[in-house]
Scaffold this motif. Structure first.
Motif, PDB file in Angstrom:
ATOM      1  N   LEU A   1      42.747  36.983  42.086  1.00 19.30           N
ATOM      2  CA  LEU A   1      41.441  36.346  42.259  1.00 19.30           C
ATOM      3  C   LEU A   1      41.013  35.629  40.975  1.00 19.30           C
ATOM      4  CD1 LEU A   1      39.466  39.104  44.224  1.00 19.30           C
ATOM      5  CD2 LEU A   1      40.883  37.253  45.107  1.00 19.30           C
ATOM      6  N   ALA A   2      41.313  36.244  39.823  1.00 21.34           N
ATOM      7  CA  ALA A   2      41.018  35.573  38.550  1.00 21.34           C
ATOM      8  C   ALA A   2      41.843  34.305  38.396  1.00 21.34           C
ATOM      9  CB  ALA A   2      41.289  36.529  37.388  1.00 21.34           C
ATOM     10  N   LEU A   3      43.076  34.327  38.884  1.00 16.19           N
ATOM     11  CA  LEU A   3      43.915  33.131  38.830  1.00 16.19           C
ATOM     12  C   LEU A   3      43.339  32.025  39.715  1.00 16.19           C
ATOM     13  CD1 LEU A   3      46.515  31.770  37.854  1.00 16.19           C
ATOM     14  CD2 LEU A   3      47.703  32.820  39.797  1.00 16.19           C
ATOM     15  N   ILE A   4      42.783  32.381  40.854  1.00 20.65           N
ATOM     16  CA  ILE A   4      42.129  31.382  41.712  1.00 20.65           C
ATOM     17  C   ILE A   4      40.942  30.762  40.988  1.00 20.65           C
ATOM     18  CG2 ILE A   4      40.851  31.056  43.862  1.00 20.65           C
ATOM     19  CD1 ILE A   4      42.547  33.252  45.097  1.00 20.65           C
ATOM     20  N   LEU A   5      40.159  31.589  40.306  1.00 21.25           N
ATOM     21  CA  LEU A   5      39.040  31.064  39.515  1.00 21.25           C
ATOM     22  C   LEU A   5      39.533  30.115  38.425  1.00 21.25           C
ATOM     23  CD1 LEU A   5      36.780  34.214  39.010  1.00 21.25           C
ATOM     24  CD2 LEU A   5      36.154  32.126  40.209  1.00 21.25           C
ATOM     25  N   LEU A   6      40.631  30.467  37.771  1.00 17.47           N
ATOM     26  CA  LEU A   6      41.173  29.619  36.716  1.00 17.47           C
ATOM     27  C   LEU A   6      41.647  28.290  37.278  1.00 17.47           C
ATOM     28  CD1 LEU A   6      41.893  29.492  33.686  1.00 17.47           C
ATOM     29  CD2 LEU A   6      44.123  30.446  34.281  1.00 17.47           C
ATOM     30  N   MET A   7      42.314  28.329  38.426  1.00 15.54           N
ATOM     31  CA  MET A   7      42.779  27.090  39.044  1.00 15.54           C
ATOM     32  C   MET A   7      41.609  26.202  39.458  1.00 15.54           C
ATOM     33  SD  MET A   7      46.084  27.070  38.933  1.00 15.54           S
ATOM     34  CE  MET A   7      45.863  27.847  37.315  1.00 15.54           C
ATOM     35  N   MET A   8      40.548  26.795  39.962  1.00 12.77           N
ATOM     36  CA  MET A   8      39.375  26.017  40.337  1.00 12.77           C
ATOM     37  C   MET A   8      38.712  25.404  39.100  1.00 12.77           C
ATOM     38  SD  MET A   8      39.218  25.730  43.480  1.00 12.77           S
ATOM     39  CE  MET A   8      37.760  24.721  43.256  1.00 12.77           C
TER      40      MET A   8
ATOM     41  N   ALA B   1      28.328  27.325  37.952  1.00  9.45           N
ATOM     42  CA  ALA B   1      27.901  28.233  39.020  1.00  9.45           C
ATOM     43  C   ALA B   1      29.087  28.990  39.603  1.00  9.45           C
ATOM     44  CB  ALA B   1      27.194  27.441  40.123  1.00  9.45           C
ATOM     45  N   PHE B   2      30.242  28.343  39.698  1.00  9.83           N
ATOM     46  CA  PHE B   2      31.412  28.967  40.299  1.00  9.83           C
ATOM     47  C   PHE B   2      31.894  30.162  39.488  1.00  9.83           C
ATOM     48  CE2 PHE B   2      35.739  29.274  41.920  1.00  9.83           C
ATOM     49  CZ  PHE B   2      35.560  29.006  43.271  1.00  9.83           C
ATOM     50  N   GLY B   3      31.715  30.099  38.175  1.00 11.76           N
ATOM     51  CA  GLY B   3      32.199  31.185  37.330  1.00 11.76           C
ATOM     52  C   GLY B   3      31.149  32.213  36.964  1.00 11.76           C
TER      53      GLY B   3
ATOM     54  N   PHE C   1      34.892  31.994  50.166  1.00 15.39           N
ATOM     55  CA  PHE C   1      33.793  31.358  50.898  1.00 15.39           C
ATOM     56  C   PHE C   1      32.467  31.599  50.178  1.00 15.39           C
ATOM     57  CE2 PHE C   1      30.315  31.654  53.938  1.00 15.39           C
ATOM     58  CZ  PHE C   1      30.397  30.432  54.582  1.00 15.39           C
ATOM     59  N   GLY C   2      32.237  32.806  49.704  1.00 14.51           N
ATOM     60  CA  GLY C   2      30.991  33.103  48.998  1.00 14.51           C
ATOM     61  C   GLY C   2      30.842  32.298  47.719  1.00 14.51           C
ATOM     62  N   SER C   3      31.927  32.146  46.957  1.00 10.88           N
ATOM     63  CA  SER C   3      31.851  31.378  45.709  1.00 10.88           C
ATOM     64  C   SER C   3      31.572  29.906  45.979  1.00 10.88           C
ATOM     65  CB  SER C   3      33.169  31.527  44.931  1.00 10.88           C
ATOM     66  OG  SER C   3      33.366  32.849  44.500  1.00 10.88           O
ATOM     67  N   PHE C   4      32.276  29.331  46.952  1.00 14.28           N
ATOM     68  CA  PHE C   4      32.084  27.915  47.251  1.00 14.28           C
ATOM     69  C   PHE C   4      30.713  27.654  47.852  1.00 14.28           C
ATOM     70  CE2 PHE C   4      36.698  27.325  46.798  1.00 14.28           C
ATOM     71  CZ  PHE C   4      36.712  26.095  46.164  1.00 14.28           C
ATOM     72  N   SER C   5      30.268  28.507  48.750  1.00 16.24           N
ATOM     73  CA  SER C   5      28.987  28.266  49.419  1.00 16.24           C
ATOM     74  C   SER C   5      27.824  28.362  48.434  1.00 16.24           C
ATOM     75  CB  SER C   5      28.797  29.262  50.562  1.00 16.24           C
ATOM     76  OG  SER C   5      28.856  30.603  50.092  1.00 16.24           O
TER      77      SER C   5
ATOM     78  N   THR D   1      33.875  36.312  41.469  1.00 13.16           N
ATOM     79  CA  THR D   1      33.495  36.930  40.193  1.00 13.16           C
ATOM     80  C   THR D   1      32.869  38.304  40.399  1.00 13.16           C
ATOM     81  OG1 THR D   1      31.423  35.677  40.354  1.00 13.16           O
ATOM     82  CG2 THR D   1      33.173  34.748  39.006  1.00 13.16           C
ATOM     83  N   SER D   2      32.064  38.454  41.452  1.00 16.27           N
ATOM     84  CA  SER D   2      31.398  39.739  41.658  1.00 16.27           C
ATOM     85  C   SER D   2      32.386  40.838  42.022  1.00 16.27           C
ATOM     86  CB  SER D   2      30.323  39.599  42.743  1.00 16.27           C
ATOM     87  OG  SER D   2      30.894  39.222  43.982  1.00 16.27           O
ATOM     88  N   VAL D   3      33.378  40.534  42.863  1.00 20.05           N
ATOM     89  CA  VAL D   3      34.337  41.568  43.249  1.00 20.05           C
ATOM     90  C   VAL D   3      35.228  41.938  42.069  1.00 20.05           C
ATOM     91  CG1 VAL D   3      36.120  39.982  44.102  1.00 20.05           C
ATOM     92  CG2 VAL D   3      35.957  42.275  45.043  1.00 20.05           C
ATOM     93  N   ILE D   4      35.513  40.973  41.184  1.00 25.10           N
ATOM     94  CA  ILE D   4      36.320  41.277  40.012  1.00 25.10           C
ATOM     95  C   ILE D   4      35.562  42.199  39.062  1.00 25.10           C
ATOM     96  CG2 ILE D   4      37.380  40.282  37.942  1.00 25.10           C
ATOM     97  CD1 ILE D   4      38.091  37.836  39.608  1.00 25.10           C
ATOM     98  N   THR D   5      34.315  41.873  38.773  1.00 23.14           N
ATOM     99  CA  THR D   5      33.539  42.684  37.835  1.00 23.14           C
ATOM    100  C   THR D   5      33.229  44.074  38.384  1.00 23.14           C
ATOM    101  OG1 THR D   5      31.510  41.664  38.704  1.00 23.14           O
ATOM    102  CG2 THR D   5      32.484  40.700  36.721  1.00 23.14           C
ATOM    103  N   LEU D   6      33.072  44.200  39.695  1.00 24.45           N
ATOM    104  CA  LEU D   6      32.759  45.492  40.286  1.00 24.45           C
ATOM    105  C   LEU D   6      33.976  46.406  40.387  1.00 24.45           C
ATOM    106  CD1 LEU D   6      30.314  44.494  43.186  1.00 24.45           C
ATOM    107  CD2 LEU D   6      29.754  45.814  41.141  1.00 24.45           C
ATOM    108  N   SER D   7      35.166  45.823  40.560  1.00 27.33           N
ATOM    109  CA  SER D   7      36.345  46.633  40.873  1.00 27.33           C
ATOM    110  C   SER D   7      37.342  46.764  39.738  1.00 27.33           C
ATOM    111  CB  SER D   7      37.065  46.046  42.094  1.00 27.33           C
ATOM    112  OG  SER D   7      36.200  45.936  43.208  1.00 27.33           O
ATOM    113  N   MET D   8      37.322  45.848  38.769  1.00 27.33           N
ATOM    114  CA  MET D   8      38.379  45.851  37.754  1.00 27.33           C
ATOM    115  C   MET D   8      38.393  47.142  36.952  1.00 27.33           C
ATOM    116  SD  MET D   8      40.936  44.196  36.529  1.00 27.33           S
ATOM    117  CE  MET D   8      40.789  42.465  36.977  1.00 27.33           C
TER     118      MET D   8
END
Length: 311
Positions: free
Chosen positions: A287-294, A235-237, A93-97, A264-271
């Motif tokens: 979550l990275a796979l969802i970004l790739l699909m988008m 913007a999405f990435g 929701f945060g990425s799309f909004s 993207t923020s949760v990936i960079t903060l937690s990876m």
């Protein structure tokens, strides 16, 4: 020494054609081989990247037993809890909004700037305005994030209730970041419009503004939408600039001025704080796979708009 040959066509007319020399043939084959190797390298790289991300991301479902529905529709993200919860809907929701709001802000500004540079004042616009807009594309993301944290967040805090960080701040920062992409593509589309369309409109008695919103914009609309979609993909990435101003809270905000988080923020903060092969690490790869699909979805939309524009 150049070699020439006599070529005879169907009407029995003869003409001289130059025979390719051995050096020319050798250079042509070298060029073909080099181009083929580059294309193969590009294809292998893309396939390898997709396979690597997909293999890691799908491990969440096949190895850790997390269902796709829980990941896409879950509201709670607690990968270290008992039981572990992997609800990624707040991040989606945060990425799309933020991407949609950024596109809604930047699209009118970019299209109006392109119209000004190509239809109203092409000389001064191309000379002064276009270099300034293109300069925005070269500014690092961290600079955008720092400016947003120092200027936009305090401004929103003084005008609206809350701390200033949230969806609104992230959208404003992203709108400035994607503005060069939308403006550049819109400018190229408007500049390539045949002059006969505008001249015909003027000949029929239409004013400049009537020509712009009745002829120019409808004709180039698919190309303008292509620029908007590419801006949304950018913007999405985006990770760092949004991460600095959005608050990084793993929940769906109730207003534009509450903290939120993106994929993207949760990936960079937690990876960097997870163990490779753990459920938490695999969930981040999902979550990275969802970004790739988008990203693929955005590419397909752009290709569809390009085909529509050629028609």
């Amino acid at each position: 020494m150049d070699q020439w040959a006599v070529k005879q066509d169907g009407n029995n007319k003869q003409s001289l054609t130059r025979k390719p020399s051995k050096q020319h043939i050798r250079e042509e084959w070298v060029g073909r081989i080099f181009t083929t190797l580059c294309i193969l390298f590009l294809i292998v790289t893309i396939v390898a990247m997709v396979y690597f991300v997909a293999s890691r991301g799908l491990s969440t479902f096949f190895k850790n037993g997390v269902s796709i529905g829980d990941l896409l529709t879950g509201l709670k993200w607690a990968p270290e809890g008992e039981p572990a919860l992997f609800g990624a809907l707040p991040f989606i929701f945060g990425s799309f909004s933020t991407s949609l709001l950024a596109a809604l802000i930047a699209a009118p500004l970019g299209c109006c700037a392109a119209i000004f540079m190509t239809q109203i004042m092409p000389g001064a616009g191309r000379r002064y305005m276009q270099p300034v807009i293109e300069l925005l594309a070269g500014i690092p993301s961290v600079v955008y994030g720092f400016v947003g944290l120092s200027v936009i967040v305090p401004m929103l805090r003084n005008i609206f209730p809350g701390q200033g960080i949230g969806i609104a701040a992230g959208s404003l920062v992203l709108s400035v970041m994607i503005l060069p992409t939308i403006t550049t593509i819109a400018t190229d589309a408007l500049a390539s419009l045949p002059s006969g369309l505008k001249e015909g409109s003027f000949a029929l008695g239409a004013t400049r503004w009537q020509t712009i919103y009745r002829i120019v914009i409808p004709t180039t609309l698919p190309a303008l939408l292509t620029g908007v979609v590419l801006g949304m993909s950018r913007a999405f990435g985006e990770a760092l600039a949004v991460q600095m101003v959005i608050g990084n809270a793993p929940h769906i905000p109730r207003s534009l001025f509450e903290s939120a988080s993106t994929l993207t923020s949760v990936i960079t903060l937690s990876m960097g704080n997870t163990i490779t092969g753990s459920a938490h690490n695999n969930a981040l790869w999902s979550l990275a796979l969802i970004l790739l699909m988008m990203t693929f979805v955005f590419v397909f939309i752009v290709r569809f708009l390009e085909r529509r524009n050629k028609r």
